[in-house]
Design an enzyme around this catalytic site. Structure first.
Site, PDB file in Angstrom:
ATOM      1  N   ARG A   1      -8.654  10.508  -8.448  1.00  0.00           N
ATOM      2  CA  ARG A   1      -7.833  11.198  -7.430  1.00  0.00           C
ATOM      3  C   ARG A   1      -7.050  10.141  -6.646  1.00  0.00           C
ATOM      4  O   ARG A   1      -7.305   9.880  -5.475  1.00  0.00           O
ATOM      5  CB  ARG A   1      -8.728  12.004  -6.483  1.00  0.00           C
ATOM      6  CG  ARG A   1      -7.985  13.004  -5.615  1.00  0.00           C
ATOM      7  CD  ARG A   1      -8.863  13.547  -4.506  1.00  0.00           C
ATOM      8  NE  ARG A   1      -9.304  12.494  -3.595  1.00  0.00           N
ATOM      9  CZ  ARG A   1      -8.596  12.037  -2.561  1.00  0.00           C
ATOM     10  NH1 ARG A   1      -7.394  12.511  -2.317  1.00  0.00           N
ATOM     11  NH2 ARG A   1      -9.088  11.095  -1.772  1.00  0.00           N
TER      12      ARG A   1
ATOM     13  N   ASP B   1     -13.566   5.388   2.589  1.00  0.00           N
ATOM     14  CA  ASP B   1     -12.433   5.375   3.526  1.00  0.00           C
ATOM     15  C   ASP B   1     -11.767   6.741   3.623  1.00  0.00           C
ATOM     16  O   ASP B   1     -11.309   7.137   4.689  1.00  0.00           O
ATOM     17  CB  ASP B   1     -11.419   4.310   3.092  1.00  0.00           C
ATOM     18  CG  ASP B   1     -10.342   4.084   4.142  1.00  0.00           C
ATOM     19  OD1 ASP B   1     -10.695   4.039   5.335  1.00  0.00           O
ATOM     20  OD2 ASP B   1      -9.167   3.958   3.782  1.00  0.00           O
ATOM     21  N   ASP B   2     -11.727   7.489   2.514  1.00  0.00           N
ATOM     22  CA  ASP B   2     -11.099   8.820   2.529  1.00  0.00           C
ATOM     23  C   ASP B   2     -11.833   9.765   3.475  1.00  0.00           C
ATOM     24  O   ASP B   2     -11.221  10.610   4.124  1.00  0.00           O
ATOM     25  CB  ASP B   2     -11.078   9.422   1.121  1.00  0.00           C
ATOM     26  CG  ASP B   2     -10.321   8.547   0.140  1.00  0.00           C
ATOM     27  OD1 ASP B   2      -9.196   8.144   0.458  1.00  0.00           O
ATOM     28  OD2 ASP B   2     -10.868   8.231  -0.937  1.00  0.00           O
TER      29      ASP B   2
ATOM     30  N   GLU C   1     -13.374   4.477  -3.262  1.00  0.00           N
ATOM     31  CA  GLU C   1     -11.962   4.749  -2.987  1.00  0.00           C
ATOM     32  C   GLU C   1     -11.379   5.706  -4.028  1.00  0.00           C
ATOM     33  O   GLU C   1     -11.464   5.449  -5.231  1.00  0.00           O
ATOM     34  CB  GLU C   1     -11.191   3.428  -3.003  1.00  0.00           C
ATOM     35  CG  GLU C   1      -9.814   3.508  -2.398  1.00  0.00           C
ATOM     36  CD  GLU C   1      -9.828   3.815  -0.913  1.00  0.00           C
ATOM     37  OE1 GLU C   1      -8.914   4.541  -0.466  1.00  0.00           O
ATOM     38  OE2 GLU C   1     -10.728   3.347  -0.196  1.00  0.00           O
ATOM     39  N   ASP C   2     -10.815   6.797  -3.553  1.00  0.00           N
ATOM     40  CA  ASP C   2     -10.075   7.742  -4.403  1.00  0.00           C
ATOM     41  C   ASP C   2     -10.894   8.302  -5.568  1.00  0.00           C
ATOM     42  O   ASP C   2     -10.405   8.424  -6.699  1.00  0.00           O
ATOM     43  CB  ASP C   2      -8.774   7.097  -4.905  1.00  0.00           C
ATOM     44  CG  ASP C   2      -7.729   7.004  -3.794  1.00  0.00           C
ATOM     45  OD1 ASP C   2      -7.984   7.557  -2.709  1.00  0.00           O
ATOM     46  OD2 ASP C   2      -6.669   6.399  -3.995  1.00  0.00           O
TER      47      ASP C   2
ATOM     48  N   LYS D   1      -6.037  -2.286  -1.115  1.00  0.00           N
ATOM     49  CA  LYS D   1      -6.963  -2.153   0.016  1.00  0.00           C
ATOM     50  C   LYS D   1      -7.538  -3.507   0.407  1.00  0.00           C
ATOM     51  O   LYS D   1      -7.645  -3.842   1.595  1.00  0.00           O
ATOM     52  CB  LYS D   1      -8.106  -1.202  -0.371  1.00  0.00           C
ATOM     53  CG  LYS D   1      -7.814   0.271  -0.051  1.00  0.00           C
ATOM     54  CD  LYS D   1      -8.177   0.619   1.387  1.00  0.00           C
ATOM     55  CE  LYS D   1      -7.408   1.808   1.918  1.00  0.00           C
ATOM     56  NZ  LYS D   1      -7.929   3.099   1.612  1.00  0.00           N
TER      57      LYS D   1
ATOM     58  N   TYR E   1       0.853  -1.184   0.000  1.00  0.00           N
ATOM     59  CA  TYR E   1       0.000   0.000   0.000  1.00  0.00           C
ATOM     60  C   TYR E   1       0.894   1.240   0.000  1.00  0.00           C
ATOM     61  O   TYR E   1       1.998   1.192  -0.512  1.00  0.00           O
ATOM     62  CB  TYR E   1      -0.998  -0.058   1.171  1.00  0.00           C
ATOM     63  CG  TYR E   1      -2.214   0.777   0.842  1.00  0.00           C
ATOM     64  CD1 TYR E   1      -3.000   0.445  -0.260  1.00  0.00           C
ATOM     65  CD2 TYR E   1      -2.537   1.916   1.559  1.00  0.00           C
ATOM     66  CE1 TYR E   1      -4.077   1.229  -0.625  1.00  0.00           C
ATOM     67  CE2 TYR E   1      -3.617   2.698   1.197  1.00  0.00           C
ATOM     68  CZ  TYR E   1      -4.378   2.357   0.107  1.00  0.00           C
ATOM     69  OH  TYR E   1      -5.434   3.130  -0.274  1.00  0.00           O
TER      70      TYR E   1
ATOM     71  N   ASN F   1      -0.024  13.328   3.506  1.00  0.00           N
ATOM     72  CA  ASN F   1       0.952  12.384   2.934  1.00  0.00           C
ATOM     73  C   ASN F   1       1.454  12.896   1.593  1.00  0.00           C
ATOM     74  O   ASN F   1       0.741  13.611   0.912  1.00  0.00           O
ATOM     75  CB  ASN F   1       0.276  11.019   2.725  1.00  0.00           C
ATOM     76  CG  ASN F   1       0.173  10.242   4.012  1.00  0.00           C
ATOM     77  OD1 ASN F   1       1.106  10.201   4.794  1.00  0.00           O
ATOM     78  ND2 ASN F   1      -0.972   9.631   4.246  1.00  0.00           N
TER      79      ASN F   1
END
Length: 496
Positions: free
Chosen positions: A97, A210-211, A187-188, A115, A44, A352
């Site tokens: 993204r 999750d974001d 996700e993303d 994930k 990851y 990050n």
């Protein structure tokens, strides 16, 4: 492991370990579980980001299911191509993204694959019930469109009604193929779509972002542990967020819910304890007309403020949280000022990678004279100042999402309620021992992740039963023991 360690390049390690997943799934998970702290940055973040950027050129075998605009009207048929008939959890991306890397189109598949590997290794969700999906609606990344190895549709990204209708067909097909209890993790997705999709489908599907939600729960867990260390209550804190995007506002909403629960005040009153600072300055009522919808409820009466240091001086926050994506913004002035009116300030620099972190662990400890309770979004090494060693925590979503997913699956939940996220955060905080708190840690040791995930799973399932959202009846007498018994382990069955 010796073979993997023989590579000096992280991407080569990624190719090697993902090749092992293809050849020998059980061995792949054994390696991952036994070496979780060493292998997590490979399967990851941060390595998966580089893997997504180069996905076309390192492509060896399709690890998940690709659904493109060319399959409009046939999405259900495409889902039926997946060889496993029983699926409990889907992680889906449209690649717009990917981490902090932007639009990677179809090459974002590395994210759902990574994930779901963590769902199995850390949360004990059986790998055969996991389905990674990339929805290919094109890409606006010119470099990829001109790359001869790009594996996706070579067209500009679909938007508006065309995009919404395609996603809706996908969501209806998923429920038709796998039933009411299928967990779909977004996700993303780009911010504008992430909030919209979560709001639209959380009433009709079991969905999780999750974001937004995972990040919120893991940060709240860290805050609750820090407050336990300080022997303070959440309703007595003043929170200042530097960054008001998807992650920041999601965290703020969950903190407000926890204040509402613990202090018995309204949601609106709880939000008064939370201030947001975006690229244009402090979010105040005077800016209301120009604010994006998700920021408006955090606009309070206050004079406009364009410098973070000014906001810290006037608001006197006890908790400073960075989600801005801009490095070195928690300056010496900011941290020293924060420390001047807080005995033990809580500082969370969550952006990050490390280069985008608002400050480093060493800066937080040194400038606060060792009094800060610090956590980063990236891992930081222990810091020794004047002979004393401080251990920074990492607000890693991997603490939370595998346990939440496992808990939803074992109780047969049909919806995810915010109270389940609060239960997950509280369960995470409860796993931090007094010995760890004394060292300055606000997250438990990651080597205990399977035990932590089991506790979170049991807490989420317990709340689902309380809310009447669980369908697996009767409820087990000991949910923690039941959660542990349901966790996949990569062991070979003994044969006579």
């Amino acid at each position: 492991m010796e073979n993997i360690r023989s590579y000096t390049d992280s991407l080569q390690k990624y190719i090697a370990i993902m090749g092992l997943q293809e050849r020998n799934t059980r061995l792949f998970y054994r390696v991952l579980i036994d070496n979780v702290e060493e292998m997590l940055p490979i399967v990851y973040t941060p390595t998966v980001g580089e893997a997504c950027q180069k996905y076309g050129s390192i492509f060896q075998h399709p690890h998940g299911l690709y659904i493109s605009l060319n399959e409009r009207g046939k999405v259900l048929d495409v889902l039926k191509n997946w060889p496993e008939p029983l699926v409990d959890v889907i992680v889906v991306t449209d690649g717009e993204r990917i981490l902090g890397l932007g639009d990677l189109g179809c090459q974002g598949m590395g994210i759902p694959v990574g994930k779901l590997a963590l769902y199995t290794a850390l949360g004990g969700v059986r790998d055969s019930v996991c389905l990674p999906i990339t929805i290919d609606v094109g890409t606006n990344n010119e470099d990829l469109l001109n790359d001869k190895f790009y594996i996706g549709l070579r067209q500009k990204r679909a938007t508006g009604k065309e995009y919404d209708d395609f996603i809706h067909e996908f969501m209806m097909a998923v429920k038709q193929a796998y039933g009411e209890k299928i967990l779909v993790q977004f996700e993303d997705f780009a911010n504008r779509n992430a909030f919209k999709l979560l709001e639209k489908y959380q009433k009709t599907h079991l969905v999780f972002n999750d974001d937004i939600q995972g990040t919120s729960a893991v940060v709240l867990g860290g805050i609750l542990a820090a407050l336990k260390s300080n022997q303070e209550s959440i309703q007595d804190q003043i929170f200042l967020f530097f960054g008001a995007g998807e992650a920041g506002t999601g965290i703020a909403e969950l903190i407000a819910l926890e204040i509402t629960k613990q202090a018995d005040v309204s949601f609106e009153e709880a939000k008064e304890k939370i201030w947001m600072f975006d690229s244009k300055g402090l979010i105040v009522k005077a800016r209301l007309e120009s604010l994006q919808p998700h920021k408006r409820s955090f606009a309070h009466e206050h004079e406009e403020c364009h410098e973070l240091i000014s906001a810290v001086k006037t608001l006197r926050p006890t908790v400073l949280i960075g989600t801005s994506g801009h490095g070195n913004t928690f300056t010496k002035d900011v941290i020293q000022t924060l420390s001047s009116f807080n005995k033990r300030p809580v500082i969370m620099a969550l952006s990050n990678p490390t280069s985008k972190s608002e400050c480093t662990a060493e800066q937080a400890y040194r400038w606060s004279e060792g009094r800060a309770l610090f956590a980063g979004g990236s891992p930081f090494a222990p810091v020794t100042i004047n002979g004393k060693t401080y251990y920074p925590g990492q607000g890693n979503n991997a603490y939370i999402f595998p346990g939440i997913g496992h808990g939803l699956i074992i109780c047969g939940a049909i919806r995810l309620h915010n109270d389940m996220l609060l239960a997950a955060a509280e369960a995470l905080a409860s796993q931090v021992t007094q010995e760890q708190l004394d060292k300055g840690l606000i997250y438990p040791l990651f080597q205990d992740i399977r035990k932590i995930s089991a506790c979170i799973s049991a807490a989420v399932a317990e709340k689902a039963y309380q809310l009447g959202l669980a369908t697996r009846l009767p409820k087990p007498d000991d949910l923690l023991a039941y959660a542990k018994s349901c966790m996949y382990s990569p062991l070979y069955r003994p044969y006579r």
